[in-house]
Design a protein around this motif. Structure first.
Motif, PDB file in Angstrom:
ATOM      1  N   PRO A  47       5.394  -1.313 -11.361  1.00 51.38           N
ATOM      2  CA  PRO A  47       4.700  -0.818 -10.167  1.00 51.38           C
ATOM      3  C   PRO A  47       5.237   0.530  -9.684  1.00 51.38           C
ATOM      4  CG  PRO A  47       6.138  -2.641  -9.596  1.00 51.38           C
ATOM      5  CD  PRO A  47       6.095  -2.591 -11.083  1.00 51.38           C
ATOM      6  N   LEU A  48       6.547   0.756  -9.828  1.00 48.61           N
ATOM      7  CA  LEU A  48       7.081   2.062  -9.454  1.00 48.61           C
ATOM      8  C   LEU A  48       6.495   3.155 -10.340  1.00 48.61           C
ATOM      9  CD1 LEU A  48      10.890   1.582  -8.701  1.00 48.61           C
ATOM     10  CD2 LEU A  48       9.080   2.217  -7.114  1.00 48.61           C
ATOM     11  N   LEU A  49       6.359   2.853 -11.621  1.00 46.91           N
ATOM     12  CA  LEU A  49       5.798   3.833 -12.551  1.00 46.91           C
ATOM     13  C   LEU A  49       4.354   4.177 -12.172  1.00 46.91           C
ATOM     14  CD1 LEU A  49       6.240   5.467 -15.098  1.00 46.91           C
ATOM     15  CD2 LEU A  49       5.566   3.472 -16.443  1.00 46.91           C
ATOM     16  N   ILE A  50       3.575   3.175 -11.826  1.00 47.33           N
ATOM     17  CA  ILE A  50       2.196   3.422 -11.411  1.00 47.33           C
ATOM     18  C   ILE A  50       2.163   4.216 -10.112  1.00 47.33           C
ATOM     19  CG2 ILE A  50       0.064   2.294 -10.648  1.00 47.33           C
ATOM     20  CD1 ILE A  50       0.672   0.066 -12.619  1.00 47.33           C
ATOM     21  N   TYR A  51       3.078   3.922  -9.216  1.00 51.51           N
ATOM     22  CA  TYR A  51       3.139   4.655  -7.942  1.00 51.51           C
ATOM     23  C   TYR A  51       3.408   6.142  -8.196  1.00 51.51           C
ATOM     24  CZ  TYR A  51       4.796   6.109  -3.339  1.00 51.51           C
ATOM     25  OH  TYR A  51       4.960   6.772  -2.149  1.00 51.51           O
ATOM     26  N   TYR A  52       4.389   6.445  -9.044  1.00 48.36           N
ATOM     27  CA  TYR A  52       4.688   7.846  -9.332  1.00 48.36           C
ATOM     28  C   TYR A  52       3.561   8.506 -10.107  1.00 48.36           C
ATOM     29  CZ  TYR A  52       9.496   6.834  -7.923  1.00 48.36           C
ATOM     30  OH  TYR A  52      10.605   6.475  -7.208  1.00 48.36           O
ATOM     31  N   TRP A  53       2.859   7.712 -10.906  1.00 56.55           N
ATOM     32  CA  TRP A  53       1.813   8.257 -11.772  1.00 56.55           C
ATOM     33  C   TRP A  53       0.550   8.604 -11.000  1.00 56.55           C
ATOM     34  CZ3 TRP A  53      -2.540   5.136 -13.746  1.00 56.55           C
ATOM     35  CH2 TRP A  53      -3.307   5.810 -14.691  1.00 56.55           C
ATOM     36  N   ALA A  54       0.139   7.759 -10.053  1.00 57.36           N
ATOM     37  CA  ALA A  54      -1.193   7.943  -9.473  1.00 57.36           C
ATOM     38  C   ALA A  54      -1.301   7.702  -7.977  1.00 57.36           C
ATOM     39  CB  ALA A  54      -2.187   7.014 -10.193  1.00 57.36           C
ATOM     40  N   LEU A  55      -0.288   7.167  -7.333  1.00 59.16           N
ATOM     41  CA  LEU A  55      -0.471   6.729  -5.946  1.00 59.16           C
ATOM     42  C   LEU A  55       0.321   7.531  -4.925  1.00 59.16           C
ATOM     43  CD1 LEU A  55      -0.468   2.858  -6.472  1.00 59.16           C
ATOM     44  CD2 LEU A  55      -2.436   4.372  -6.147  1.00 59.16           C
ATOM     45  N   GLN A  56       0.888   8.643  -5.314  1.00 56.89           N
ATOM     46  CA  GLN A  56       1.643   9.421  -4.341  1.00 56.89           C
ATOM     47  C   GLN A  56       0.742  10.128  -3.336  1.00 56.89           C
ATOM     48  OE1 GLN A  56       5.464  11.259  -5.587  1.00 56.89           O
ATOM     49  NE2 GLN A  56       4.703  10.970  -7.672  1.00 56.89           N
ATOM     50  N   ASP A  57      -0.563  10.221  -3.651  1.00 52.63           N
ATOM     51  CA  ASP A  57      -1.496  10.769  -2.674  1.00 52.63           C
ATOM     52  C   ASP A  57      -1.831   9.754  -1.577  1.00 52.63           C
ATOM     53  OD1 ASP A  57      -1.595  13.146  -4.049  1.00 52.63           O
ATOM     54  OD2 ASP A  57      -3.331  12.553  -5.262  1.00 52.63           O
ATOM     55  N   ALA A  58      -1.537   8.486  -1.843  1.00 47.40           N
ATOM     56  CA  ALA A  58      -1.743   7.437  -0.838  1.00 47.40           C
ATOM     57  C   ALA A  58      -0.436   6.675  -0.690  1.00 47.40           C
ATOM     58  CB  ALA A  58      -2.874   6.512  -1.263  1.00 47.40           C
ATOM     59  N   PRO A  59       0.582   7.329  -0.113  1.00 45.11           N
ATOM     60  CA  PRO A  59       1.932   6.741  -0.145  1.00 45.11           C
ATOM     61  C   PRO A  59       2.045   5.412   0.578  1.00 45.11           C
ATOM     62  CG  PRO A  59       1.849   8.648   1.334  1.00 45.11           C
ATOM     63  CD  PRO A  59       0.550   8.624   0.597  1.00 45.11           C
ATOM     64  N   ARG A  60       1.362   5.242   1.698  1.00 43.28           N
ATOM     65  CA  ARG A  60       1.507   3.996   2.444  1.00 43.28           C
ATOM     66  C   ARG A  60       0.841   2.828   1.733  1.00 43.28           C
ATOM     67  NH1 ARG A  60       0.547   5.884   8.777  1.00 43.28           N
ATOM     68  NH2 ARG A  60       2.296   7.369   8.858  1.00 43.28           N
ATOM     69  N   LEU A  61      -0.422   3.011   1.389  1.00 43.63           N
ATOM     70  CA  LEU A  61      -1.145   1.942   0.704  1.00 43.63           C
ATOM     71  C   LEU A  61      -0.559   1.693  -0.679  1.00 43.63           C
ATOM     72  CD1 LEU A  61      -3.512  -0.026   0.859  1.00 43.63           C
ATOM     73  CD2 LEU A  61      -4.976   1.769  -0.100  1.00 43.63           C
ATOM     74  N   GLY A  62      -0.197   2.780  -1.363  1.00 39.22           N
ATOM     75  CA  GLY A  62       0.394   2.634  -2.689  1.00 39.22           C
ATOM     76  C   GLY A  62       1.706   1.878  -2.643  1.00 39.22           C
ATOM     77  N   TRP A  63       2.565   2.205  -1.676  1.00 42.73           N
ATOM     78  CA  TRP A  63       3.845   1.515  -1.579  1.00 42.73           C
ATOM     79  C   TRP A  63       3.661   0.060  -1.181  1.00 42.73           C
ATOM     80  CZ3 TRP A  63       8.106   2.330  -3.798  1.00 42.73           C
ATOM     81  CH2 TRP A  63       9.287   1.691  -3.384  1.00 42.73           C
ATOM     82  N   LEU A  64       2.663  -0.225  -0.356  1.00 35.90           N
ATOM     83  CA  LEU A  64       2.380  -1.612   0.008  1.00 35.90           C
ATOM     84  C   LEU A  64       2.013  -2.430  -1.227  1.00 35.90           C
ATOM     85  CD1 LEU A  64       1.956  -3.780   2.176  1.00 35.90           C
ATOM     86  CD2 LEU A  64      -0.395  -2.953   2.437  1.00 35.90           C
ATOM     87  N   SER A  65       1.199  -1.863  -2.099  1.00 37.32           N
ATOM     88  CA  SER A  65       0.823  -2.579  -3.323  1.00 37.32           C
ATOM     89  C   SER A  65       2.023  -2.762  -4.249  1.00 37.32           C
ATOM     90  CB  SER A  65      -0.306  -1.842  -4.042  1.00 37.32           C
ATOM     91  OG  SER A  65       0.104  -0.552  -4.454  1.00 37.32           O
TER      92      SER A  65
END
Length: 252
Positions: A96-114
């Motif tokens: 999940p950390l890898l996916i967060y760095y890959w695609a979800l840094q534009d949505a940091p709150r929702l991405g980190w929640l997931s």
């Protein structure tokens, strides 16, 4: 004048020694931990391709160390705990950390929640498995697990990355869809859905030759079309989960 009794010599317990080959399973587990940590580092640096490869390597090592320990009769309580901690790092934290760095840094709150949802689901899944194993629950040696195992969950949650690597022009999923997908895979880990256990699968003597040919085909496909093959394997695994959901009763 009587002499005081001589002090008794201190009894030392015999020192336990292990053959180097008996330490091999734990060495593989430590190697898997190093692979997972390095995958996180590569993810932070933007080297996503190598990061995914290291997580896949940790999946392979996870499938080897436990079986090797049983073959060598080197399984121990420490090895079991080390393996569980490695599973959480490699399958509950790194993907999940890898996916967060890959695609979800534009949505940091929702991405980190997931990310948190997936990680917590993974650790609950591992805790539930450990408790049932220590209790000697016979359901754990049956043909089906309860919920998706953590290595399979890690493979499935990285499916959007396989698609991106396989098709250079593929568009990333919207942030909301990717977050929901990650959380949904996490919930599958703690679900009561029966999932096929490959550990108890047996192949008849007459079908061994066909199994080996199929294995060689998959291995060759992984070496030549790695990402497409991983996509196919993930979809095939999803098909087995759906089939089990239809044909097997849910475990209580």
């Amino acid at each position: 004048m009587t002499q005081p009794p001589a002090p008794k010599p201190i009894q030392r317990k015999p020192r336990s020694e292990y053959a180097l080959i008996q330490l091999l399973p734990n060495m593989l587990t430590v190697a898997a931990i190093c692979a997972g940590l390095t995958a996180i580092r590569f993810g932070v640096q933007g080297n996503y391709l190598n990061a995914v490869q290291l997580i896949l390597l940790s999946c392979v090592l996870d499938g080897i160390d436990g079986r090797l320990a049983r073959i060598l009769r080197a399984d121990s309580a420490m090895g079991a705990e080390l393996d569980s901690l490695a599973d959480f790092l490699n399958f509950g934290v790194a993907p999940p950390l890898l996916i967060y760095y890959w695609a979800l840094q534009d949505a940091p709150r929702l991405g980190w929640l997931s990310v948190l949802v997936f990680a917590v689901c993974c650790v609950v899944r591992l805790a539930r498995f450990n408790v049932s194993t220590h209790a000697g629950d016979p359901k754990d040696v049956a043909a089906y697990f309860t919920g998706v195992p953590s290595p399979a969950g890690a493979m499935l949650v990285m499916l959007p990355m396989y698609l991106s690597f396989a098709f250079d022009d593929a568009q990333l999923l919207p942030d909301l869809v990717l977050c929901l997908y990650m959380a949904g895979i996490g919930l599958l880990l703690i679900s009561r859905i029966p999932t096929w256990s490959f550990k108890t699968t047996k192949v008849s003597r007459e079908n061994v030759k066909y199994f080996l040919v199929a294995f060689a085909f998959v291995a060759a496909a992984l070496m030549n079309y790695a990402w497409l093959t991983l996509i196919a394997l993930c979809l095939g695994y999803v098909a087995t989960v759906v089939w089990a959901l239809v044909t097997q009763p849910r475990k209580g």
